[in-house]
Design an enzyme around this catalytic site. Structure first.
Site, PDB file in Angstrom:
ATOM      1  N   GLU A   1      -5.044   8.147  14.983  1.00 14.12           N
ATOM      2  CA  GLU A   1      -4.812   6.734  15.303  1.00 14.12           C
ATOM      3  C   GLU A   1      -3.928   6.626  16.532  1.00 14.12           C
ATOM      4  O   GLU A   1      -2.970   7.393  16.688  1.00 14.12           O
ATOM      5  CB  GLU A   1      -4.062   6.024  14.160  1.00 14.12           C
ATOM      6  CG  GLU A   1      -4.826   5.837  12.889  1.00 14.12           C
ATOM      7  CD  GLU A   1      -3.971   5.113  11.832  1.00 14.12           C
ATOM      8  OE1 GLU A   1      -3.013   4.399  12.199  1.00 14.12           O
ATOM      9  OE2 GLU A   1      -4.253   5.291  10.645  1.00 14.12           O
TER      10      GLU A   1
ATOM     11  N   CYS B   1       2.396   6.106  -7.916  1.00 15.33           N
ATOM     12  CA  CYS B   1       3.120   7.231  -8.490  1.00 15.33           C
ATOM     13  C   CYS B   1       2.253   8.465  -8.283  1.00 15.33           C
ATOM     14  O   CYS B   1       1.085   8.478  -8.673  1.00 15.33           O
ATOM     15  CB  CYS B   1       3.345   6.988  -9.978  1.00 15.33           C
ATOM     16  SG  CYS B   1       3.870   8.496 -10.827  1.00 15.33           S
TER      17      CYS B   1
ATOM     18  N   GLU C   1      -1.854   8.430   5.416  1.00 12.94           N
ATOM     19  CA  GLU C   1      -0.404   8.553   5.637  1.00 12.94           C
ATOM     20  C   GLU C   1       0.376   8.679   4.324  1.00 12.94           C
ATOM     21  O   GLU C   1       1.201   7.828   3.988  1.00 12.94           O
ATOM     22  CB  GLU C   1       0.111   7.360   6.445  1.00 12.94           C
ATOM     23  CG  GLU C   1      -0.452   7.307   7.848  1.00 12.94           C
ATOM     24  CD  GLU C   1       0.209   6.242   8.726  1.00 12.94           C
ATOM     25  OE1 GLU C   1       0.801   5.305   8.178  1.00 12.94           O
ATOM     26  OE2 GLU C   1       0.134   6.377   9.962  1.00 12.94           O
TER      27      GLU C   1
ATOM     28  N   ARG D   1       0.864  -1.196   0.000  1.00 11.57           N
ATOM     29  CA  ARG D   1       0.000   0.000   0.000  1.00 11.57           C
ATOM     30  C   ARG D   1       0.892   1.234   0.000  1.00 11.57           C
ATOM     31  O   ARG D   1       2.117   1.110   0.077  1.00 11.57           O
ATOM     32  CB  ARG D   1      -0.895   0.000   1.245  1.00 11.57           C
ATOM     33  CG  ARG D   1      -0.084  -0.006   2.536  1.00 11.57           C
ATOM     34  CD  ARG D   1      -0.938   0.147   3.769  1.00 11.57           C
ATOM     35  NE  ARG D   1      -0.117   0.041   4.973  1.00 11.57           N
ATOM     36  CZ  ARG D   1      -0.538   0.300   6.191  1.00 11.57           C
ATOM     37  NH1 ARG D   1      -1.779   0.668   6.396  1.00 11.57           N
ATOM     38  NH2 ARG D   1       0.268   0.191   7.221  1.00 11.57           N
TER      39      ARG D   1
HETATM   40  C1  GLA Z   1      -0.593   3.217  10.378  1.00  9.11           C
HETATM   41  C2  GLA Z   1      -1.691   3.040   9.358  1.00  9.11           C
HETATM   42  C3  GLA Z   1      -2.739   2.058   9.776  1.00  9.11           C
HETATM   43  C4  GLA Z   1      -2.139   0.854  10.454  1.00  9.11           C
HETATM   44  C5  GLA Z   1      -1.326   1.330  11.629  1.00  9.11           C
HETATM   45  C6  GLA Z   1      -0.722   0.186  12.421  1.00  9.11           C
HETATM   46  O1  GLA Z   1      -0.748   4.265  11.199  1.00  9.11           O
HETATM   47  O2  GLA Z   1      -2.303   4.259   9.006  1.00  9.11           O
HETATM   48  O3  GLA Z   1      -3.446   1.663   8.614  1.00  9.11           O
HETATM   49  O4  GLA Z   1      -1.339   0.170   9.563  1.00  9.11           O
HETATM   50  O5  GLA Z   1      -0.262   2.109  11.156  1.00  9.11           O
HETATM   51  O6  GLA Z   1       0.029   0.646  13.510  1.00  9.11           O
HETATM   52 ZN    ZN Z   2       6.178   8.388 -10.791  1.00 10.18          ZN
END
Ligand code: GLA
Ligand code: ZN
Length: 709
Positions: free
Chosen positions: A316, A123, A158, A119
């Protein structure tokens, strides 16, 4: 009189409590989806973050959309008086997409194209990926724009990493042409390319830094990192466009990752309505939690500062263990509430989790969650989460309140990149981020509020600005610092300040450059780097204004400075520079500028800041001496102060109060003489606002005359 800031979304004015929720993983078990709602009520949860990695569920084949399950989820949330933090799905992509359009796959710095999978790996330039995100984001926004559950947009997840494909190379070249006004000579001069015959004669010769190509041309490397931020931002803005069009009133956030080095979050922050971040501290290390507590507070303060002081979102955190830590320690009883309240204490108006329910398979099946595989509410973690939910419901008054900091510490992403790249300062012990945290700790342990800012920020609202290791000057920082001190502010700088400009060219004519030599009243002639374990010392001058006493051990970095108007507060003890100044102060305008020339021990920083805090009379969250490992943070609306006192020790502590009385916000009891804190205990206290607490959070305070130390 209203609070200084509105709630994250004014439609709901309570603290948000919830977590990442993946009903798309449980569609074949409808009883689980019903049970989730029952459990959510028991956990006092009011929001769920949905859709983060749902692209394959939403668009199982190109152009074939299935929103039924999400419609049901949104309805179910609304029927149960809950809200959705609704994500766009670009954080992970369906296999059909990369199979059909390989250009969406990222290319690594050594120019290999990734295979599909994992994930956070698209690009960020690919027109196809952009087109596909526009389609799905538009459909989401159109479909749910009037849904009563929609509270906040969570774009992607993220953002991070970089892509070196040909599309990105072209975009980088275009970015450079714009930055250097299409002037190849200007770029060559800015990067000092005459070194090693690296003069570019055509834009097409420029390639991103690579382990199989150029990577030592610092100007190139820093500009590439700037480009990566700008291109990620460009992608984010592209994602936001349909959301803004269809839902202009729904706030948008993207979850940041603390001091993640790959992106300059300051540039992204200004385009987001709410700042949010994901916190995964490694609690319960063998030497306790004081250091981790301090580092975590620092990150919370950074996120509050990124939003200009407004409340942020703890998007989170884990209710229990984090499965990717080296050691997957459980949060000890009490730590969950303590760390949740810590976020609120520093300005968060939410406590949200990764994750609501543990997935049954794949890589995060063993990551902490509110609901474990056992599937019921009768376990420790669930009870602690529910307890946090109950507490948050008692903190309605805190929503939208401010943290009023009179101290700012500069942590600057671009400076951190530049320090990371340079050759000539030893390899292991540069520790820029850690150095800023060591300064921060002196305030944390006294419960004094600090903003963590960068060089683009306004300084005028502070009394004290600390700029550890500000090697690269940019954004007119030297000028701003001079004006700040001239008007009465106090500045503290250290060794390795003002060496290069923003394209990484060294200042000529003496360091610190760009007029900072005059501000600090010194000339920094050269810097000595020591071996690990090597030590020197500095000796305090008799009767110095800050009350430094005796000698302090020094290590790693020693600047050899000359007084050019400043006064020495301490000098080196040994080596060929014995007797040379090591800590100085310079009166400048109505203010004072301090220079710490060497990396000194903890006792030095304690004594130095004890002196400075007293001189500047900096306000503390609570009028009490905090035991080691205890901190306090105050949020205020100008009428009341909400003081959070937090014990990061695994033992109980008791602290005497010096006169004020407080109301315990959880129990309603009145507290006057002393506070008792359990191991990992936290208390939330309400009291009348201190007369000095400013709530004119939008308006810079007048720069009054301050003592010159
Ligand atoms: C990140 C991601 C989540 C998960 C957590 C696990 O913060 O955004 O999808 O993978 O890590 O700690
Ligand atoms: Zn690229």
């Amino acid at each position: 009189m209203s609070n200084p800031y509105p709630p994250i979304n004014p439609a709901f004015s309570r603290m948000l409590h919830g977590g990442d929720y993946n009903p798309d993983q449980w569609q074949h078990m409808p009883e689980v989806l019903e049970e989730d709602m029952r459990l959510a009520k028991l956990a006092h949860v009011n929001t769920m973050t949905v859709g983060v990695f749902s692209w394959a569920a939403l668009e199982p084949a190109e152009g074939r959309f299935e929103f039924g399950w999400l419609d049901e989820t949104m309805d179910r949330l609304a029927d149960n008086d809950m809200y959705a933090v609704l994500a766009t799905p670009s954080g992970s992509r369906p296999f059909w997409l990369s199979q059909q359009y390989p250009e969406v796959l990222r290319v690594t710095p050594d120019r290999r194209r990734n295979l599909p999978g994992l994930r956070h790996n698209h690009c960020f330039t690919s027109p196809v990926y952009r087109e596909k995100t526009t389609i799905i984001n538009s459909l989401l926004a159109e479909r749910y724009k009037d849904h009563p559950a929609l509270l906040v947009w969570h774009v992607s997840n993220e953002y991070g990493g970089e892509c070196h494909c040909e599309l990105c190379q072209e975009a980088f070249r275009a970015w450079l042409r714009k930055r250097y006004n299409d002037d190849m000579d200007a770029l060559n001069r800015a990067w000092w390319t005459s070194f090693w015959a690296h003069t570019y004669t055509d834009w097409s010769q420029i390639e991103s830094p690579s382990p199989i190509g150029e990577r030592f041309l610092h100007g190139l490397v820093i500009d590439w990192k700037r480009f990566v931020t700008d291109q990620t931002l460009d992608f984010m803005l592209h994602e936001m466009k349909p959301l803004r069009e269809h839902t202009p009133d729904i706030p948008i956030t993207n979850n940041f990752m603390g001091t993640y080095p790959g992106l300059n979050y300051w540039k992204m922050a200004e385009h987001l309505d709410a700042i949010s971040w994901d916190a995964y501290p490694m609690w319960h290390q063998p030497d306790g939690n004081a250091e981790m507590g301090c580092a975590t507070s620092y990150n919370h303060d950074l996120n509050r500062s990124l939003g200009g002081g407004k409340p942020f979102m703890l998007m989170e955190c884990t209710p229990s263990n984090t499965n990717w830590h080296e050691t997957c320690k459980l949060k000890r009883p009490g730590m969950h509430k303590l760390s949740a309240m810590q976020a609120v204490a520093h300005g968060s108006d939410t406590v949200q989790y990764f994750q609501w329910r543990k997935s049954r398979g794949s890589s995060e099946k063993l990551h902490g969650a509110v609901v474990d595989h056992v599937g019921h509410e009768n376990n420790r973690v669930f009870r602690e989460v529910a307890d946090v939910g109950v507490t948050l419901e008692k903190l309605d008054d805190v929503v939208g309140t401010a943290v009023d900091a009179k101290v700012a510490i500069v942590y600057d992403w671009e400076n951190s990149w530049a320090i990371g790249e340079l050759q000539g300062l030893g390899k292991e012990n540069r520790n820029y981020l850690q150095t800023t945290r060591r300064h921060y700790q002196r305030f944390w342990q006294r419960g004094i509020a600090v903003d963590i800012i960068d060089q683009s920020c306004d300084l005028t609202k502070y009394d004290l600005v600390i700029t550890p290791m500000l090697y690269m000057l940019r954004e007119n920082m030297a000028e701003k610092l001079r004006a700040f001190v001239e008007a009465g502010g106090t500045a503290v700088a250290t060794y390795w300040t003002g060496i290069v400009n923003e394209t990484d060219l060294c200042y000529l004519g003496g360091w610190p450059g760009d007029g900072l030599g005059e501000l600090f009243g010194i000339w920094d002639e050269e810097t000595d780097t020591l071996y690990d374990g090597e030590r020197n010392a500095i000796v305090a001058e008799a009767d110095n204004a800050l009350g430094l006493i005796g000698s302090y051990e020094t290590r790693e970095l020693h600047a050899l400075i000359h007084l050019k108007g400043a006064q020495a507060l301490a000098s080196y003890k040994s080596d060929f520079y014995a007797g040379r100044p090591a800590v100085t102060v310079n009166a400048f305008g109505k203010g004072a500028a301090y220079y710490i020339a060497s990396r000194n021990d903890e006792r030095f920083l304690d004594d130095f800041y004890t002196g400075l805090i007293a001189t500047l009379n900096l306000p503390r969250a609570i009028d009490a001496d905090l035991p080691r490992g205890v901190t306090a943070s105050c949020r205020t609306d100008g009428r009341s102060d909400y003081v959070f006192v937090m014990n990061f020790n695994d033992h109980a502590v008791s602290m005497a109060l010096n006169g004020s009385t407080y109301e315990n916000m959880e129990t309603g009891e009145s507290i006057g003489a002393a506070i008792e804190l359990e191991p990992f205990g936290v208390v939330m206290l309400k009291t009348d606002a201190k007369p000095t607490a400013g709530v004119d959070v939008q308006v810079p305070r007048d720069s009054q005359t301050r003592p010159t130390g």
